[in-house]
Design a protein around this motif. Structure first.
Motif, PDB file in Angstrom:
ATOM      1  N   THR A   2       0.830  -1.199   0.000  1.00 51.23           N
ATOM      2  CA  THR A   2       0.000   0.000   0.000  1.00 51.23           C
ATOM      3  C   THR A   2       0.863   1.247   0.000  1.00 51.23           C
ATOM      4  O   THR A   2       1.862   1.328   0.725  1.00 51.23           O
ATOM      5  CB  THR A   2      -0.935   0.017   1.231  1.00 51.23           C
ATOM      6  OG1 THR A   2      -1.785  -1.137   1.187  1.00 51.23           O
ATOM      7  CG2 THR A   2      -1.802   1.272   1.233  1.00 51.23           C
ATOM      8  N   TYR A   3       0.461   2.201  -0.832  1.00 51.89           N
ATOM      9  CA  TYR A   3       1.147   3.490  -0.917  1.00 51.89           C
ATOM     10  C   TYR A   3       0.087   4.578  -0.773  1.00 51.89           C
ATOM     11  O   TYR A   3      -1.023   4.451  -1.290  1.00 51.89           O
ATOM     12  CB  TYR A   3       1.855   3.661  -2.258  1.00 51.89           C
ATOM     13  CG  TYR A   3       2.943   2.653  -2.527  1.00 51.89           C
ATOM     14  CD1 TYR A   3       4.283   2.962  -2.321  1.00 51.89           C
ATOM     15  CD2 TYR A   3       2.623   1.372  -2.984  1.00 51.89           C
ATOM     16  CE1 TYR A   3       5.282   2.036  -2.568  1.00 51.89           C
ATOM     17  CE2 TYR A   3       3.616   0.438  -3.239  1.00 51.89           C
ATOM     18  CZ  TYR A   3       4.943   0.776  -3.027  1.00 51.89           C
ATOM     19  OH  TYR A   3       5.926  -0.151  -3.269  1.00 51.89           O
ATOM     20  N   GLN A   4       0.435   5.658  -0.071  1.00 49.75           N
ATOM     21  CA  GLN A   4      -0.500   6.768   0.063  1.00 49.75           C
ATOM     22  C   GLN A   4       0.246   8.077  -0.127  1.00 49.75           C
ATOM     23  O   GLN A   4       1.387   8.233   0.314  1.00 49.75           O
ATOM     24  CB  GLN A   4      -1.191   6.761   1.426  1.00 49.75           C
ATOM     25  CG  GLN A   4      -2.288   7.835   1.537  1.00 49.75           C
ATOM     26  CD  GLN A   4      -3.024   7.788   2.859  1.00 49.75           C
ATOM     27  OE1 GLN A   4      -2.448   8.095   3.896  1.00 49.75           O
ATOM     28  NE2 GLN A   4      -4.293   7.396   2.818  1.00 49.75           N
ATOM     29  N   ASN A  42      -7.869   4.411  -4.404  1.00 53.00           N
ATOM     30  CA  ASN A  42      -8.887   5.005  -3.540  1.00 53.00           C
ATOM     31  C   ASN A  42      -8.631   6.499  -3.392  1.00 53.00           C
ATOM     32  O   ASN A  42      -7.516   6.911  -3.037  1.00 53.00           O
ATOM     33  CB  ASN A  42      -8.878   4.352  -2.153  1.00 53.00           C
ATOM     34  CG  ASN A  42      -9.603   3.026  -2.125  1.00 53.00           C
ATOM     35  OD1 ASN A  42     -10.823   2.966  -2.226  1.00 53.00           O
ATOM     36  ND2 ASN A  42      -8.838   1.956  -2.018  1.00 53.00           N
ATOM     37  N   GLU A  44      -8.883   9.855  -1.418  1.00 49.54           N
ATOM     38  CA  GLU A  44      -8.973  10.170   0.010  1.00 49.54           C
ATOM     39  C   GLU A  44      -9.252  11.647   0.292  1.00 49.54           C
ATOM     40  O   GLU A  44      -9.754  11.990   1.366  1.00 49.54           O
ATOM     41  CB  GLU A  44      -7.669   9.773   0.710  1.00 49.54           C
ATOM     42  CG  GLU A  44      -7.204   8.343   0.467  1.00 49.54           C
ATOM     43  CD  GLU A  44      -8.056   7.292   1.153  1.00 49.54           C
ATOM     44  OE1 GLU A  44      -8.969   7.670   1.905  1.00 49.54           O
ATOM     45  OE2 GLU A  44      -7.810   6.095   0.927  1.00 49.54           O
ATOM     46  N   THR A 261      -4.866   6.437  -2.019  1.00 49.60           N
ATOM     47  CA  THR A 261      -4.210   5.228  -1.518  1.00 49.60           C
ATOM     48  C   THR A 261      -4.164   4.231  -2.658  1.00 49.60           C
ATOM     49  O   THR A 261      -5.194   3.977  -3.304  1.00 49.60           O
ATOM     50  CB  THR A 261      -4.987   4.629  -0.326  1.00 49.60           C
ATOM     51  OG1 THR A 261      -5.003   5.570   0.749  1.00 49.60           O
ATOM     52  CG2 THR A 261      -4.327   3.354   0.152  1.00 49.60           C
ATOM     53  N   THR A 263      -3.187   0.325  -3.736  1.00 45.37           N
ATOM     54  CA  THR A 263      -2.951  -1.006  -3.185  1.00 45.37           C
ATOM     55  C   THR A 263      -2.662  -1.959  -4.327  1.00 45.37           C
ATOM     56  O   THR A 263      -3.414  -2.028  -5.318  1.00 45.37           O
ATOM     57  CB  THR A 263      -4.171  -1.501  -2.382  1.00 45.37           C
ATOM     58  OG1 THR A 263      -4.482  -0.540  -1.374  1.00 45.37           O
ATOM     59  CG2 THR A 263      -3.874  -2.843  -1.739  1.00 45.37           C
TER      60      THR A 263
END
Length: 264
Positions: A2-4, A42, A44, A261, A263
């Motif tokens: 996961t990267y955000q 996603n 955010e 985000t 994933t």
């Protein structure tokens, strides 16, 4: 994994194929390594690329206030012929505008959906062409400031488009043309004050090869404001577009300033 982080345009590295990187504040992701894998996106929130505030993005990764105040998004960015730094005249911030406008610029032909004419700073070769998804590009002139490049582009827009049809580009529906031959026709079309910079070179045709496993027959653009969650298999990257197996394409640059985000 996961990267955000906050989206900004993918950084690129010229190679065969082009290498793509999504760079966040505390991490980065080589997008080529995600090819043929499931990627979930996603949405955010927002974060202005200029002021850093969590304000809704207006254009080009900037909130409304920054878009109309920052010198980085003045009208001369999109319309180089409006540049005035060479005259010592400010648009928003003369010091900034002198740094950007008073440096070597290239006017070029690129082959993407059609043969197009464009302008870029010399330091942005070949990044500019990669971002446009051009398969080939060739310089026409190198001039000492953005204004001269702008008036050259205006003169050539009567003969070539200055836009890329993004749908054709991501589908690899490309025009066929000999850019070396096209360039040889242009001496009498460029402005008189630019003719001294028109020099033909034999070995300055650039070719770009993009990491695409499959090109879509039909495309559907992903809009994070309408679709806040998306998951699909990544099958290609071209220009600033992520191409998915189901024909969905995501223009990373159109959503700069969006917090996401990812994933894998």
């Amino acid at each position: 994994m996961t990267y955000q982080g906050v989206l900004s345009k993918m950084q690129t590295e010229f190679g065969d194929p082009i290498q793509y990187y999504l760079v966040f504040e505390n991490s980065f992701l080589n997008m080529n390594q995600v090819l043929n894998k499931e990627l979930e996106i996603n949405f955010e929130g927002y974060q202005c690329l200029n002021c850093g505030k969590k304000k809704k993005i207006y254009r080009q990764g900037f909130c409304y206030d920054c878009f109309y105040s920052s010198p980085a998004v003045g009208d001369w960015i999109m319309k180089p012929e409006l540049s005035t730094a060479h005259l010592g005249i400010a648009d928003r911030d003369l010091e900034y505008e002198q740094q950007v406008q008073l440096q070597p610029h290239i006017v070029y032909l690129a082959l993407s959906s059609e043969v197009k004419v464009g302008v870029t700073r010399k330091t942005q070769m070949p990044t500019r062409w990669i971002d446009q998804g051009a398969s080939q590009a060739i310089p026409i002139v190198e001039v000492p400031n953005r204004y001269l490049a702008g008036i050259t582009e205006v003169a050539l827009k009567d003969h070539y488009t200055d836009k890329t049809n993004w749908r054709k580009m991501v589908q690899n529906d490309l025009a066929h043309a000999d850019l070396v031959a096209e360039r040889s026709k242009l001496e009498n079309l460029i402005p008189a004050e630019v003719k001294e910079f028109y020099h033909l070179e034999k070995n300055d045709l650039y070719e770009m090869h993009f990491p695409v496993l499959n090109y879509p027959k039909k495309v559907n653009s992903l809009n994070l404001d309408k679709t806040t969650n998306f998951k699909g298999k990544l099958v290609g990257i071209k220009g600033q577009y992520l191409i998915f197996e189901d024909g969905t394409v995501f223009n990373v640059r159109s959503f700069e300033g969006y917090v996401v985000t990812l994933t894998i």
